[in-house]
Write a protein that holds these residues in place. Structure first.
Motif, mmCIF file in Angstrom:
data_model
loop_
_atom_site.group_PDB
_atom_site.id
_atom_site.type_symbol
_atom_site.label_atom_id
_atom_site.label_comp_id
_atom_site.label_asym_id
_atom_site.label_seq_id
_atom_site.Cartn_x
_atom_site.Cartn_y
_atom_site.Cartn_z
ATOM 1 N N GLU A 236 -0.095 -11.024 -2.560
ATOM 2 C CA GLU A 236 0.390 -10.654 -3.891
ATOM 3 C C GLU A 236 1.464 -11.633 -4.374
ATOM 4 O OE1 GLU A 236 2.451 -6.739 -5.225
ATOM 5 O OE2 GLU A 236 0.327 -6.220 -5.182
ATOM 6 N N GLY A 248 3.795 -11.033 -9.514
ATOM 7 C CA GLY A 248 2.822 -10.195 -8.843
ATOM 8 C C GLY A 248 1.386 -10.317 -9.276
ATOM 9 N N GLN A 281 4.003 -14.502 5.267
ATOM 10 C CA GLN A 281 5.277 -13.795 5.416
ATOM 11 C C GLN A 281 6.209 -14.546 6.360
ATOM 12 O OE1 GLN A 281 4.729 -9.073 5.014
ATOM 13 N NE2 GLN A 281 3.805 -9.889 6.859
ATOM 14 N N ARG A 286 10.096 -13.342 4.681
ATOM 15 C CA ARG A 286 10.330 -12.033 4.080
ATOM 16 C C ARG A 286 9.045 -11.219 4.095
ATOM 17 N NH1 ARG A 286 9.441 -14.933 -0.874
ATOM 18 N NH2 ARG A 286 7.967 -13.820 -2.223
ATOM 19 N N THR A 287 9.174 -9.914 3.945
ATOM 20 C CA THR A 287 8.027 -9.022 3.931
ATOM 21 C C THR A 287 7.383 -9.023 2.555
ATOM 22 O OG1 THR A 287 9.055 -7.586 5.581
ATOM 23 C CG2 THR A 287 7.265 -6.643 4.277
ATOM 24 N N LEU A 288 6.061 -9.139 2.520
ATOM 25 C CA LEU A 288 5.324 -9.098 1.256
ATOM 26 C C LEU A 288 4.815 -7.675 1.009
ATOM 27 C CD1 LEU A 288 3.431 -12.503 1.505
ATOM 28 C CD2 LEU A 288 5.553 -11.991 0.310
ATOM 29 N N THR A 289 4.313 -7.455 -0.190
ATOM 30 C CA THR A 289 4.112 -6.076 -0.638
ATOM 31 C C THR A 289 2.661 -5.656 -0.797
ATOM 32 O OG1 THR A 289 4.365 -6.831 -2.937
ATOM 33 C CG2 THR A 289 6.329 -5.992 -1.827
ATOM 34 N N SER A 290 1.704 -6.466 -0.405
ATOM 35 C CA SER A 290 0.322 -6.024 -0.586
ATOM 36 C C SER A 290 0.040 -4.831 0.327
ATOM 37 C CB SER A 290 -0.655 -7.164 -0.295
ATOM 38 O OG SER A 290 -0.986 -7.240 1.075
ATOM 39 N N HIS A 291 -0.802 -3.942 -0.145
ATOM 40 C CA HIS A 291 -1.110 -2.734 0.619
ATOM 41 C C HIS A 291 -1.841 -3.060 1.911
ATOM 42 C CE1 HIS A 291 0.230 -0.333 -2.766
ATOM 43 N NE2 HIS A 291 -0.566 -1.027 -3.564
ATOM 44 N N ILE A 294 0.239 -4.080 4.902
ATOM 45 C CA ILE A 294 0.934 -2.958 5.527
ATOM 46 C C ILE A 294 -0.042 -2.049 6.275
ATOM 47 C CG2 ILE A 294 2.339 -0.899 5.063
ATOM 48 C CD1 ILE A 294 3.371 -2.440 2.545
#
Length: 305
Positions: A236, A248, A281, A286-291, A294
């Motif tokens: 993302e 995004g 990442q 840093r942590t990315l935000t795609s579902h 996770i």
């Protein structure tokens, strides 16, 4: 529903350009090579905008010379003007497609490239001709196709008039970008039905951002309207630097996961793609935000991550 869709990965250009720090060239090359092993058959690998404007992409020639992708992977570069094309042609044998672009909004185009839409299109027609003379595939991108934060909604007729100009100049593919995340599913369906009807023989591509959380819903609406070509960014990553906060892209791994769960083929290995997104990442720290980063794909339920 179509049996298959085509997805272009734009993270190495649209994603990296929005990062606050420059990613070392060697790491860019490693990430692009990793993407090339996922089954993606189209990757936007570089841009030839002015390095003082977007220093994150100043190493376009080095990236093109350094990547090692399977022969079936089409490599695209973004071309802002004739000077950018001249620079790109220094590595002509290393890419297959070139994309030209404009914003549908006058205000956004002025703030983004410092030119009116009319002046940009005059230049684009010249660049498109030169791209075709090089036997390169010519694509075009229309930013702010679904709305402009400075002007509001851009009339669909205005956007499709520009698209017809691109097609007349020789663009065989036209991408419509939701640059600042202003589209909604209802309008996406109406828009792509109209675009497909008005531009027969042209590949119509959807490029949605998830800025306000509607990216996948918009992609689904475009799909049901007949669109089978999409652009997205692993992890993302990306967005638009004008204005601030317009971040995004749809995560490629989320888009692929949605299509696969619907029984639509992409040719992409989803776990391998998620591995690539997780690797970026580490590069960015840093942590990315795609579902999918996770949760993983649906068939990973119950497995250790």
């Amino acid at each position: 529903m179509p049996a298959r869709v085509h997805i272009r990965e734009v993270g190495p250009r649209d994603g990296f350009q929005n990062e606050p720090e420059r990613i070392p060239t060697a790491q860019k090359i490693e990430l692009i090579n990793q993407l090339g092993r996922t089954g993606l058959d189209r990757i936007e690998v570089a841009s030839f905008v002015r390095p003082d404007v977007i220093p994150q992409l100043a190493d376009g020639l080095e990236v093109l010379h350094g990547i090692d992708l399977p022969n079936e992977v089409s490599r695209m570069v973004l071309i802002p003007n004739e000077r950018g094309l001249d620079n790109a042609l220094g590595a002509r044998e290393y890419f297959d497609e070139a994309a030209i672009f404009v914003s549908a909004s006058e205000t956004h185009n002025l703030r983004n490239v410092g030119r009116s839409v009319r002046d940009s299109m005059t230049g684009n027609e010249i660049v498109a001709r030169r791209i075709r003379e090089q036997d390169l595939r010519c694509a075009a991108v229309i930013a702010t196709s679904f709305g402009c934060p400075f002007e509001g909604k851009v009339p669909i007729g205005t956007v499709l008039d520009i698209a017809e100009q691109f097609a007349a100049a020789g663009a065989v593919e036209i991408g419509f970008g939701d640059t600042t995340g202003m589209c909604n599913p209802k309008y996406a369906g109406e828009f792509f039905a109209a675009a497909i009807d008005r531009l027969p023989g042209v590949e119509i591509t959807a490029h949605f951002h998830n800025t306000r959380g509607q990216g996948l819903a918009n992609a689904y609406a475009a799909l049901t309207a007949g669109c089978t070509s999409f652009e997205s960014s692993f992890g993302e990553l990306g967005g638009c630097p004008v204005p601030a906060g317009s971040t995004g892209n749809i995560a490629t791994e989320d888009l692929v996961g949605m299509f696969h769960e619907m029984g639509i083929e992409t040719g992409i290995n989803l776990p391998t793609l998620i591995d690539a997104a997780r690797q970026v990442q580490n590069v960015l720290g840093r942590t990315l935000t795609s579902h999918s980063i996770i949760a993983g794909p649906v068939d990973w339920v119950g497995e250790a991550r």
